[in-house]
Design a protein around this motif. Sequence first.
Motif, mmCIF file in Angstrom:
data_model
loop_
_atom_site.group_PDB
_atom_site.id
_atom_site.type_symbol
_atom_site.label_atom_id
_atom_site.label_comp_id
_atom_site.label_asym_id
_atom_site.label_seq_id
_atom_site.Cartn_x
_atom_site.Cartn_y
_atom_site.Cartn_z
ATOM 1 N N ARG A 171 69.141 -65.962 -58.736
ATOM 2 C CA ARG A 171 68.888 -66.463 -60.095
ATOM 3 C C ARG A 171 68.623 -65.354 -61.108
ATOM 4 O O ARG A 171 69.069 -65.427 -62.249
ATOM 5 C CB ARG A 171 67.682 -67.400 -60.089
ATOM 6 N N VAL A 172 67.876 -64.333 -60.685
ATOM 7 C CA VAL A 172 67.491 -63.298 -61.645
ATOM 8 C C VAL A 172 68.702 -62.449 -62.002
ATOM 9 O O VAL A 172 69.036 -62.261 -63.177
ATOM 10 C CB VAL A 172 66.363 -62.416 -61.072
ATOM 11 N N VAL A 173 69.379 -61.951 -60.961
ATOM 12 C CA VAL A 173 70.481 -61.029 -61.253
ATOM 13 C C VAL A 173 71.618 -61.738 -61.986
ATOM 14 O O VAL A 173 72.273 -61.142 -62.831
ATOM 15 C CB VAL A 173 70.992 -60.307 -59.984
ATOM 16 N N ARG A 174 71.809 -63.006 -61.697
ATOM 17 C CA ARG A 174 72.857 -63.728 -62.444
ATOM 18 C C ARG A 174 72.473 -63.831 -63.913
ATOM 19 O O ARG A 174 73.316 -63.710 -64.794
ATOM 20 C CB ARG A 174 73.091 -65.107 -61.842
ATOM 21 N N ARG A 175 71.183 -64.077 -64.160
ATOM 22 C CA ARG A 175 70.739 -64.165 -65.562
ATOM 23 C C ARG A 175 70.890 -62.815 -66.260
ATOM 24 O O ARG A 175 71.106 -62.753 -67.462
ATOM 25 C CB ARG A 175 69.289 -64.618 -65.644
ATOM 26 N N LEU A 176 70.747 -61.740 -65.474
ATOM 27 C CA LEU A 176 70.885 -60.407 -66.071
ATOM 28 C C LEU A 176 72.354 -60.018 -66.244
ATOM 29 O O LEU A 176 72.656 -58.957 -66.784
ATOM 30 C CB LEU A 176 70.181 -59.362 -65.193
ATOM 31 N N GLY A 177 73.245 -60.858 -65.734
ATOM 32 C CA GLY A 177 74.679 -60.603 -65.912
ATOM 33 C C GLY A 177 75.250 -59.603 -64.922
ATOM 34 O O GLY A 177 76.348 -59.083 -65.119
ATOM 35 N N VAL A 178 74.512 -59.346 -63.820
ATOM 36 C CA VAL A 178 75.040 -58.425 -62.799
ATOM 37 C C VAL A 178 76.192 -59.116 -62.080
ATOM 38 O O VAL A 178 76.072 -60.281 -61.687
ATOM 39 C CB VAL A 178 73.930 -58.067 -61.777
ATOM 40 N N SER A 179 77.306 -58.396 -61.896
ATOM 41 C CA SER A 179 78.447 -59.072 -61.272
ATOM 42 C C SER A 179 78.248 -59.154 -59.758
ATOM 43 O O SER A 179 77.674 -58.253 -59.139
ATOM 44 C CB SER A 179 79.754 -58.364 -61.618
ATOM 45 N N HIS A 180 78.680 -60.266 -59.207
ATOM 46 C CA HIS A 180 78.597 -60.458 -57.763
ATOM 47 C C HIS A 180 79.962 -60.933 -57.278
ATOM 48 O O HIS A 180 80.723 -61.529 -58.035
ATOM 49 C CB HIS A 180 77.502 -61.463 -57.409
ATOM 50 N N GLN A 181 80.215 -60.640 -56.002
ATOM 51 C CA GLN A 181 81.529 -60.966 -55.473
ATOM 52 C C GLN A 181 81.385 -61.851 -54.244
ATOM 53 O O GLN A 181 80.592 -61.549 -53.346
ATOM 54 C CB GLN A 181 82.230 -59.664 -55.076
ATOM 55 N N ARG A 182 82.133 -62.954 -54.245
ATOM 56 C CA ARG A 182 82.165 -63.812 -53.058
ATOM 57 C C ARG A 182 83.199 -63.211 -52.121
ATOM 58 O O ARG A 182 84.370 -63.094 -52.477
ATOM 59 C CB ARG A 182 82.585 -65.223 -53.482
ATOM 60 N N THR A 183 82.753 -62.769 -50.924
ATOM 61 C CA THR A 183 83.693 -62.057 -50.052
ATOM 62 C C THR A 183 84.408 -62.973 -49.067
ATOM 63 O O THR A 183 85.354 -62.537 -48.412
ATOM 64 C CB THR A 183 82.954 -60.941 -49.279
ATOM 65 N N VAL A 280 75.615 -54.030 -58.024
ATOM 66 C CA VAL A 280 74.478 -53.097 -57.923
ATOM 67 C C VAL A 280 73.245 -53.893 -57.482
ATOM 68 O O VAL A 280 73.118 -55.076 -57.806
ATOM 69 C CB VAL A 280 74.151 -52.408 -59.271
ATOM 70 N N SER A 281 72.334 -53.245 -56.747
ATOM 71 C CA SER A 281 71.201 -53.985 -56.191
ATOM 72 C C SER A 281 69.878 -53.665 -56.889
ATOM 73 O O SER A 281 68.846 -54.205 -56.515
ATOM 74 C CB SER A 281 71.080 -53.699 -54.690
ATOM 75 N N LEU A 287 64.841 -55.286 -58.950
ATOM 76 C CA LEU A 287 65.538 -55.052 -57.675
ATOM 77 C C LEU A 287 65.927 -56.408 -57.098
ATOM 78 O O LEU A 287 65.230 -57.403 -57.331
ATOM 79 C CB LEU A 287 64.645 -54.360 -56.645
ATOM 80 N N ALA A 288 67.011 -56.420 -56.339
ATOM 81 C CA ALA A 288 67.384 -57.624 -55.592
ATOM 82 C C ALA A 288 67.181 -57.354 -54.112
ATOM 83 O O ALA A 288 67.458 -56.246 -53.634
ATOM 84 C CB ALA A 288 68.842 -57.979 -55.860
ATOM 85 N N VAL A 289 66.686 -58.361 -53.385
ATOM 86 C CA VAL A 289 66.432 -58.212 -51.945
ATOM 87 C C VAL A 289 67.024 -59.406 -51.194
ATOM 88 O O VAL A 289 67.264 -60.470 -51.775
ATOM 89 C CB VAL A 289 64.910 -58.106 -51.639
ATOM 90 N N ALA A 331 71.839 -47.121 -52.170
ATOM 91 C CA ALA A 331 72.843 -46.507 -51.292
ATOM 92 C C ALA A 331 72.774 -47.125 -49.895
ATOM 93 O O ALA A 331 73.809 -47.370 -49.259
ATOM 94 C CB ALA A 331 72.605 -45.006 -51.209
ATOM 95 N N GLU A 332 71.566 -47.421 -49.430
ATOM 96 C CA GLU A 332 71.413 -48.024 -48.098
ATOM 97 C C GLU A 332 72.055 -49.421 -48.073
ATOM 98 O O GLU A 332 72.760 -49.773 -47.130
ATOM 99 C CB GLU A 332 69.915 -48.091 -47.743
ATOM 100 N N LEU A 333 71.843 -50.173 -49.136
ATOM 101 C CA LEU A 333 72.452 -51.516 -49.176
ATOM 102 C C LEU A 333 73.979 -51.426 -49.230
ATOM 103 O O LEU A 333 74.679 -52.212 -48.593
ATOM 104 C CB LEU A 333 71.942 -52.276 -50.398
ATOM 105 N N ALA A 334 74.493 -50.455 -49.984
ATOM 106 C CA ALA A 334 75.950 -50.289 -50.060
ATOM 107 C C ALA A 334 76.503 -49.908 -48.686
ATOM 108 O O ALA A 334 77.575 -50.380 -48.279
ATOM 109 C CB ALA A 334 76.297 -49.224 -51.103
ATOM 110 N N ARG A 335 75.755 -49.086 -47.954
ATOM 111 C CA ARG A 335 76.195 -48.675 -46.611
ATOM 112 C C ARG A 335 76.216 -49.887 -45.663
ATOM 113 O O ARG A 335 77.172 -50.109 -44.935
ATOM 114 C CB ARG A 335 75.223 -47.608 -46.078
#
Length: 376
Positions: A171-183, A280-281, A287-289, A331-335
Amino acid sequence: MSKSGKADLRHEAANVDVLIAGAGPAGALAARHLALAGRSVLIVDRLRPASPRLGETLPGAGVRLLARQGLGAVAEAGAHHAPVGGGLTVWGGPHAMPSDALRDPYGPGLRLDRAQFDAALRSACRAAGCSWWTANLQHLQRDEGGWHIDLHDGRCVRAGVVIDATGRAARVVRRLGVSHQRTSELVAVYRIAHPATNNDLSRTVIEATPDGWIYAGRLADGRWAVGYHTLPKTAVQIRQSSDLWAATLSAAPYLRDCLGPIVWAEPGIVREAGGIGLSVSYGDGWLAVGDAALAFDPIAGQGLFNALRTGLAAAEALLAATPSALSAYGAELARVAAIYAGRRAALYQAETRWADRPFWQAQQQAAILAAEPAVG
Ligand SMILES: Cc1cc2nc3c(=O)[nH]c(=O)nc-3n(C[C@H](O)[C@H](O)[C@H](O)COP(=O)(O)OP(=O)(O)OC[C@H]3O[C@@H](n4cnc5c(N)ncnc54)[C@H](O)[C@@H]3O)c2cc1C
């Protein structure tokens, strides 16, 4: 009091170091760690999950992580959580491949009563000094170097940092407009089963079928959770038809022979289960967790460990209070996301028996796309 007799909360406000939206495993672990380090923490969650979470397994690594945090009692086998003795996986051919929990370096996992597990983690947060409001985050905006957050019931909060632990809803990151991808496109239909044979089997059974894959595992109370993971359209049809559900199970010969005739409890529970990742996390003051940052296809069996681990890692990064600690978190989350994409691709590509069926075509197409390097 308002006219309805309910307490009027509109003028209630809080000022905290960290607001955590979402009290699942990721939010709870982050909150507890920050509170133990002396930060003022408010968790908000209305606790209205869309559907119960049946038969989820906490891997051995998750059990160990909790023990190391002094939370061993939260994840103990007993009346609520059943020990998992390993797996029997029918994938890529007709025979079951066994795996044994004794060979797992982290030890056996636990098939959880999720409601009880989450409640125990929340109690640990409260014991550590976290405050708690039963409300959902509705809106947030930047305010004097921090955040002004509005809750659904009219209350508001001022916080220096916001952690998005709202699960797949993000909910938070979507409100902030961070892009997310359905894989990947995946929906799960779960039902409670009373099998006639092998009722005491402690292993998880996973079997690939022409239009999806099935997960089955015994719960601590002796019932079984059986989940069918398939394309969204198929899930809708199956949920509405007992005949289709029975046909689905008969397409899983190993499971059918293993469990014998099954008495099913109604109704089926549907859950969105595809992978989702953020571009981005973390960012300025947030931060997103857990699933809000990276939600796995359940075939990975690592969602709960990722939730606990990222909750803890995000809290550690905040306490370190350096830009490098935050970028190491990202970087850890991206890995982890890259490892997950590679493993998922290899797994779905290993099942070639139904290459002409829409389910396997969709999963394999998603695997190819995920393996392609990002442009730009
Ligand atoms: C079908 C299926 C089977 C799975 N099986 C397994 C398994 O066997 N093993 C495993 O490890 N993982 C499994 N998972 C994954 C696991 O469920 C998740 O990874 C885990 O729950 C993530 O925890 P979380 O704390 O990030 O989010 P969640 O547990 O989803 O918690 C999010 C919380 O945020 C709250 N919330 C939502 N919106 C708001 C808002 N606006 N304001 C405040 N609060 C809000 C919700 O009420 C909820 O309490 C499975 C997932 C699916 C879909």
